[in-house]
Design an enzyme around this catalytic site. Structure first.
Site, PDB file in Angstrom:
ATOM      1  N   ASN A   9       0.870  -1.179   0.000  1.00  0.00           N
ATOM      2  CA  ASN A   9       0.000   0.000   0.000  1.00  0.00           C
ATOM      3  C   ASN A   9       0.910   1.233   0.000  1.00  0.00           C
ATOM      4  O   ASN A   9       1.448   1.600   1.039  1.00  0.00           O
ATOM      5  CB  ASN A   9      -0.901  -0.032   1.246  1.00  0.00           C
ATOM      6  CG  ASN A   9      -1.768   1.209   1.354  1.00  0.00           C
ATOM      7  OD1 ASN A   9      -1.861   2.006   0.408  1.00  0.00           O
ATOM      8  ND2 ASN A   9      -2.400   1.383   2.502  1.00  0.00           N
ATOM      9  N   LYS A  11       0.096   4.213  -0.409  1.00  0.00           N
ATOM     10  CA  LYS A  11      -0.600   5.422   0.072  1.00  0.00           C
ATOM     11  C   LYS A  11      -0.384   6.564  -0.918  1.00  0.00           C
ATOM     12  O   LYS A  11      -0.371   6.313  -2.120  1.00  0.00           O
ATOM     13  CB  LYS A  11      -0.165   5.746   1.503  1.00  0.00           C
ATOM     14  CG  LYS A  11      -0.304   4.505   2.409  1.00  0.00           C
ATOM     15  CD  LYS A  11      -0.244   4.778   3.862  1.00  0.00           C
ATOM     16  CE  LYS A  11      -0.421   3.461   4.617  1.00  0.00           C
ATOM     17  NZ  LYS A  11      -0.423   3.626   6.064  1.00  0.00           N
ATOM     18  N   HIS A  96      -9.856   0.905   4.429  1.00  0.00           N
ATOM     19  CA  HIS A  96      -8.589   1.168   5.123  1.00  0.00           C
ATOM     20  C   HIS A  96      -8.831   2.212   6.220  1.00  0.00           C
ATOM     21  O   HIS A  96      -9.640   3.125   6.046  1.00  0.00           O
ATOM     22  CB  HIS A  96      -7.534   1.670   4.130  1.00  0.00           C
ATOM     23  CG  HIS A  96      -6.177   1.765   4.738  1.00  0.00           C
ATOM     24  ND1 HIS A  96      -5.800   2.833   5.531  1.00  0.00           N
ATOM     25  CD2 HIS A  96      -5.127   0.914   4.722  1.00  0.00           C
ATOM     26  CE1 HIS A  96      -4.558   2.618   5.957  1.00  0.00           C
ATOM     27  NE2 HIS A  96      -4.128   1.465   5.486  1.00  0.00           N
ATOM     28  N   GLU A  98      -7.304   4.715   7.110  1.00  0.00           N
ATOM     29  CA  GLU A  98      -7.117   6.116   6.711  1.00  0.00           C
ATOM     30  C   GLU A  98      -8.309   6.619   5.895  1.00  0.00           C
ATOM     31  O   GLU A  98      -8.606   7.811   5.898  1.00  0.00           O
ATOM     32  CB  GLU A  98      -5.780   6.271   5.962  1.00  0.00           C
ATOM     33  CG  GLU A  98      -4.608   6.186   6.948  1.00  0.00           C
ATOM     34  CD  GLU A  98      -3.289   5.714   6.359  1.00  0.00           C
ATOM     35  OE1 GLU A  98      -3.151   5.674   5.125  1.00  0.00           O
ATOM     36  OE2 GLU A  98      -2.397   5.370   7.156  1.00  0.00           O
ATOM     37  N   GLU A 166      -6.044  -5.051  10.411  1.00  0.00           N
ATOM     38  CA  GLU A 166      -5.047  -4.010  10.670  1.00  0.00           C
ATOM     39  C   GLU A 166      -5.448  -3.216  11.907  1.00  0.00           C
ATOM     40  O   GLU A 166      -6.287  -2.306  11.807  1.00  0.00           O
ATOM     41  CB  GLU A 166      -4.977  -3.037   9.494  1.00  0.00           C
ATOM     42  CG  GLU A 166      -4.479  -3.607   8.212  1.00  0.00           C
ATOM     43  CD  GLU A 166      -3.914  -2.488   7.332  1.00  0.00           C
ATOM     44  OE1 GLU A 166      -2.704  -2.496   7.078  1.00  0.00           O
ATOM     45  OE2 GLU A 166      -4.681  -1.605   6.941  1.00  0.00           O
ATOM     46  N   GLY A 172       1.144   2.916  10.554  1.00  0.00           N
ATOM     47  CA  GLY A 172       1.745   4.192  10.174  1.00  0.00           C
ATOM     48  C   GLY A 172       2.788   4.710  11.147  1.00  0.00           C
ATOM     49  O   GLY A 172       3.106   4.061  12.155  1.00  0.00           O
ATOM     50  N   SER A 214       2.620  -1.852  10.585  1.00  0.00           N
ATOM     51  CA  SER A 214       4.046  -1.884  10.957  1.00  0.00           C
ATOM     52  C   SER A 214       4.726  -3.204  10.624  1.00  0.00           C
ATOM     53  O   SER A 214       5.548  -3.697  11.400  1.00  0.00           O
ATOM     54  CB  SER A 214       4.232  -1.542  12.441  1.00  0.00           C
ATOM     55  OG  SER A 214       3.841  -0.213  12.702  1.00  0.00           O
TER      56      SER A 214
END
Ligand code: PGA
Length: 256
Positions: A9, A11, A96, A98, A166, A172, A214
């Protein structure tokens, strides 16, 4: 043992098509040697064509990081799942953390999941709690995210769904920790239990449950072996070619 899936990913990275090609080059080299691992690269949608045209081997697939709730229509600024599919992407991440933080509710995520399935994509549904609670009450969050995301999904297309667990606290640069293989395994069993109530035992056992948050070259093996993860969803480490290559090699070794 089954094949592992490693999802990158990226991002909102990198800044230019040239850098996207550079980031992709080592993945492409490594992928040609893989026999048991599937790689899914999720770049910003704008870079999909440039990378897909350089697609090297049958082990690499592409995915979107999100897709809109509708397949066609007048929706300024949105990318539809049909566009992803027709541009050569096979996968899409939906839900996700985010995207959830940017306003995607459970209901929106459910519409996105169904639209992406209608468009023929494989859908990686992301779930995870903000906080791991010692009394287990975070499981309620995972349960409600899953039930909402999968509501109304026909059983016959569930074979195109993957789950990425996740935990938000592990995602992040601001992560406060990383899950353990045993911790992941517990949540993955819980996830399969919920899915078995929706789609039956067989599909619940077959659905890939990936770990994300992570992931590093150091912890990847633990999640894949002890945690029995179906694969990994990798953010920051996917932007470091040395790290990402090491994670892919680990997945390949764990897939044998
Ligand atoms: P991270 O991101 O690997 O940088 O924690 C994972 C993700 O957001 O999918």
């Amino acid at each position: 043992m089954s094949h592992k899936i490693v999802v990158a990913n990226w991002k909102m990275n990198p800044e230019s098509p040239r850098e996207a090609r550079e980031l992709f080059a080592p993945i492409k080299r490594l992928a040609s040697k893989l026999t048991h691992t599937q790689i899914v690269v999720c770049p910003p949608a704008i870079f999909l064509p440039v990378l897909i045209s350089a697609r090297p081997t049958s082990n690499i697939f592409f995915g979107g990081q999100d897709a809109f709730t509708e397949v066609v229509g007048a929706y300024t600024g949105q990318v539809s799942p049909a566009m992803l599919k027709k541009s050569g992407a096979e996968y899409v991440l939906i839900g996700h953390s985010e995207r959830r933080a940017a306003g995607d509710t459970d209901e929106i995520i459910n519409h996105k999941v169904k639209a992406a399935l209608r468009a023929g994509l494989q859908v990686i549904v992301c779930v995870g709690e903000r906080e791991r609670l010692p009394d287990g009450s975070h499981l309620k969050i995972i349960e409600s995210q899953l039930l909402a995301a999968l509501q109304g999904v026909p059983k016959k297309v569930f074979g195109r769904v993957l789950i990425a667990y996740e935990p938000v606290w592990a995602i992040g640069a601001q992560a406060t920790g990383v899950d353990t293989p045993a911790g992941f395994l517990e949540q993955a069993i819980f996830i399969r239990k919920i899915i078995s109530t929706l789609f039956g035992y067989k599909l619940a056992m077959a659905v890939p449950v990936l770990y994300g948050g992570s992931v590093t070259p150091e912890n990847a093996e633990g999640f894949l072996r002890e945690g029995n993860a179906g694969g990994l969803l990798v953010g920051r480490a996917s932007l470091r070619p040395d790290h990402f290559s090491a994670i892919i090699s680990t997945a390949e070794a764990c897939s044998h």
